[in-house]
Design an enzyme around this catalytic site. Sequence first.
Site, short mmCIF file in Angstrom:
data_model
loop_
_atom_site.label_atom_id
_atom_site.label_comp_id
_atom_site.label_asym_id
_atom_site.label_seq_id
_atom_site.Cartn_x
_atom_site.Cartn_y
_atom_site.Cartn_z
N ARG A 134 3.48 12.78 10.49
CA ARG A 134 2.15 12.66 9.90
C ARG A 134 1.51 11.39 10.44
NH1 ARG A 134 -0.25 9.63 5.84
NH2 ARG A 134 -1.61 10.65 4.31
N ASP A 187 -0.90 8.74 10.25
CA ASP A 187 -1.73 8.19 9.19
C ASP A 187 -3.06 7.69 9.76
OD1 ASP A 187 -1.88 7.24 6.37
OD2 ASP A 187 -2.07 5.29 7.34
N GLN A 200 -3.37 -5.40 5.91
CA GLN A 200 -3.11 -4.38 6.95
C GLN A 200 -3.97 -4.69 8.17
OE1 GLN A 200 -4.01 -1.35 4.00
NE2 GLN A 200 -2.07 -0.31 4.37
N HIS A 218 -2.45 0.54 11.86
CA HIS A 218 -2.31 -0.87 11.51
C HIS A 218 -0.85 -1.22 11.21
CE1 HIS A 218 -3.69 1.56 7.97
NE2 HIS A 218 -2.51 1.17 7.52
N HIS A 221 -1.04 11.97 -2.87
CA HIS A 221 -0.90 10.60 -3.37
C HIS A 221 -2.23 9.84 -3.34
CE1 HIS A 221 -0.94 9.99 0.93
NE2 HIS A 221 -1.11 8.70 0.73
N ASP A 222 -3.21 10.37 -2.59
CA ASP A 222 -4.47 9.66 -2.44
C ASP A 222 -5.51 10.14 -3.44
OD1 ASP A 222 -3.99 7.69 -0.56
OD2 ASP A 222 -4.22 9.07 1.13
N ASP A 270 0.84 -1.19 0.00
CA ASP A 270 0.00 0.00 0.00
C ASP A 270 0.88 1.26 0.00
OD1 ASP A 270 -2.19 1.69 0.06
OD2 ASP A 270 -2.53 1.47 2.21
N GLU A 316 -3.83 12.96 9.72
CA GLU A 316 -4.40 12.76 8.38
C GLU A 316 -5.82 12.22 8.52
OE1 GLU A 316 -5.03 10.12 4.68
OE2 GLU A 316 -4.46 9.33 6.63
C1 GLC Z 1 -3.86 6.82 4.51
C2 GLC Z 1 -2.89 6.93 3.36
C3 GLC Z 1 -3.34 6.02 2.26
C4 GLC Z 1 -3.39 4.60 2.79
C5 GLC Z 1 -4.24 4.51 4.04
C6 GLC Z 1 -4.04 3.21 4.75
O1 GLC Z 1 -5.12 7.28 4.18
O2 GLC Z 1 -2.78 8.25 2.94
O3 GLC Z 1 -2.49 6.11 1.15
O4 GLC Z 1 -3.88 3.74 1.80
O5 GLC Z 1 -3.93 5.52 4.98
O6 GLC Z 1 -2.80 3.21 5.41
#
Ligand code: GLC
Length: 638
Positions: free
Chosen positions: A274, A276, A244, A176, A387-388, A133, A318
Site C-alpha cells: 500500500r 501511502d 513528518q 515522508h 483508520h482515516d 501518526d 492510497e
Molecule cells: C495516509 C494515512 C494517514 C496518515 C497520512 C500521512 O493518508 O492513511 O493515516 O495520517 O497518510 O502519512
Amino acid sequence: MYNSDLQKQANALVKSYKIKDTGFQERLTANLDDIHNHFQALYGDSPLFTDLIQTIFNAYTERSLELKKLDESKAKKEENWFLSQDLVGMSLYVDRFAGKITDLPAKIPYLEKLGVNFLHLMPLFKSPEGESDGGYAVEDFRVVEEKLGTIEDLRAFQKALQQKDMYLMIDIVLNHTSHHHEWAKLAKAGIKEYQDYFYMYDDRRIPDAMEETMPEIFPESSPGSFTYDEKLDKWVMTVFHHYQWDLNYTNPKVFIEMLANVFYYANLGVDVVRIDAPAFIWKQMGTSCQNLPEAHQLLQLIKMCVEVATPGMAILGEAIVAPAQIMEYFGTGRFATHECDFAYNATQMAVQWDALATGDIRVMHHAQHELVRKPKGATWLTYTRCHDDIGLGYDDWMIEQSGFNPYDHRTYIKNYYSGGIESPAVGALFAVNPKTQDARLSGSLASLCGLEKAISSKDAAAIQTSINKITLMQAQSMFVGGVPMLFYGDEAAYTNDYSYLQDSGKSYDNRWMHRPLIDWKKNAAVDEPNTVENRVFTNLQKLIKLRKSLKVVADLKNIHWLEVHNNSIIGFERYLKGEKVYFLFNFSAQPQEVTYYMLGAFGERATVMKDLWSGKTIQIGMDHDHLAFNPYQFYVLK
Ligand code: GLC
C-alpha cells in the site's frame, strides 16, 4: 523506441548475474525502454540509472525461490489474481487487535470464521512514540517496531498466511519519513547530501510562496506545510504533521533508496504494497503539489520495476483525492493498468455516507459516471470505514446535478454526523480548516450508523435499525466491485472509543476514536446468539459467504448501474457469462417501492427471482408492479 545499447547492457548483466529465468528476461526486455524513458523524463541523464538497474537485479536475485514460484502461479491465472470474488480483507493494528505479531496466528481462526483471507497490517516499522501518526512517521523502513516484534516474526507470519492461502498487505510510507529517520538526523547534523533528501529552505520566501497554493492537510494540529527546525535553522517541508518530513523525489537517490525499500517488502512476501499518500510525492511551486504528472510517472516507474523483479506483488495507491483524479492512479493512455493495480474507492465510500445521511442516492448515482471508467485489469479497494477520516471529496457537480447546493449539502452531512443537528449518528468533525470551514469526519461505523446512541438509550428498535444500516453499508462494499477491506472492530460492533483523549500522543487527532483497542471478551460475544456483536458479525459472515459464492462479483468491468426511478434506492446489475445478479439498496428510513420495469434495462428479465440475502422467492410482476423495500433493506436478486 527499442534502444539496442540499453538491451545489450541489460543482457550483459543477465549474464554476469547468471540469470537463467527466461520469464525475468522477457519482463526486462518488455519494460526496459519505458523504465529508461520514465527515469530520463524525471532525472535527465543522471548516472544513477545504473544504480536503478542494479536495484532491480538485486531485488530479483534476492527473491526466494518460493516467492518466484508464487509469482509464476499468480501469473498463470486467467485474470489478475486480485480481481477474484474470493478475496475479503481486513485492516488492523497489530498491537490494538492482538498484541504482537506473534499473537496474530492465534487470531487466524477468528478471521477465518468471518471469512477474511487478506490482511492489511497497519504500519509496522519503527516509529517514535508520541510522534508516530499511527506508524506513518517511519524512523527505519526495515526495523519492525519493538513493541510489535521483529522482522523474523513478520517473515514467519507471512509464511503462516501463505500456507493458508491468505494474503498480506503492508504500507510503504513513500512521501515522508519521521524527523528521527537516519537521513533526517544526518541532515540535521549539517550533511548537505542528506539535506538534499528533503525540502529545506533558509528563510520563508519559498515556503510562503508555495503555501499560497498548497492545501493544508491537518490545519488544526499541524497548520501550514513547512516547519522551522531550530537545529538546522531552516524551514523543512512537512505537508502532514510537523514531525513528518517530505522526501525530495527530485533527487534520484531518494527514489532509488525508496524503491529498494519497496523491493525489501516485496521480498518479505508481501502480496500487496500500500503506497501511502502517493498523490503528494512530487511538488512544484504554484500548484497544489498533489496529483502532478511527475507523481504518476514515479508510480509507473515503480510499477514497471516491480513487474520485472517481483511481479507477484500488486500495488495499491492510497490516493484520497477527487474522483477524476483517483482514476488517474490506474495509469492513463498507454500506461493504463501500469501504475497502481488497486486504488481506494474513496468516492464510493464517501457517497455511501452521503446517501445514509440524506436518504437520497442521487449523488451516489452521479458519481458512477466517473467510477465506471476504471480500466479492466485494475481494481478497487472498497470500504465503508478505515483508520482515516471520511472526506466528502466528491465533486460539486455531482451534488448540483442531484438538485442540491454543494455548500449547504456538505454542511448538512457534516452536521448530521458530528452532532450539529439532531440525528442518530455520533461522530466528530476532523481537521476543520478555520479559513475555509472545510472539515472531514471521524467516527466508527457503528457509532455513525446510530448504534452508540441506540445502546445508551436502550432502544431495541433503534439498535435493530442501526444494525440494518451497518449491514446495508457493508453489503454495498461487498458487491460493488473490488476487494472489500473491512476495518477491525467493525465486525464486532465497536462504537467510538474516547480513551485517546487521555494519551498526549493521540489526543490531538480524533481519528483515534474509531481505532479501537480490542477486548477479546467483547469479541467472544460474536458467538453468543442475539447479542449485538453476534447480530453484526453473523450478518457480515453471511455477506462474505454470499460474495464468495457469486462469480459475477469478480471485478471484471461487469457492472451496470440501474435507473430505478426512486431517489432512495440505488441498484446495479453484475453479470458474467450469461449470469446476472441484481443488487438493490434502500438508503432511506422509510419503506420504498420500485417498479419491475428497471430490471429489464439490459435485456430480458426473469419471471421468478430469488433474493439470495433473505432466501425468499419473488414472483416478478409486470413493468408497473412494485418490489417493496423496508427501511434500509437490500436485495440480492438472482
Ligand atoms: C495516509 C494515512 C494517514 C496518515 C497520512 C500521512 O493518508 O492513511 O493515516 O495520517 O497518510 O502519512
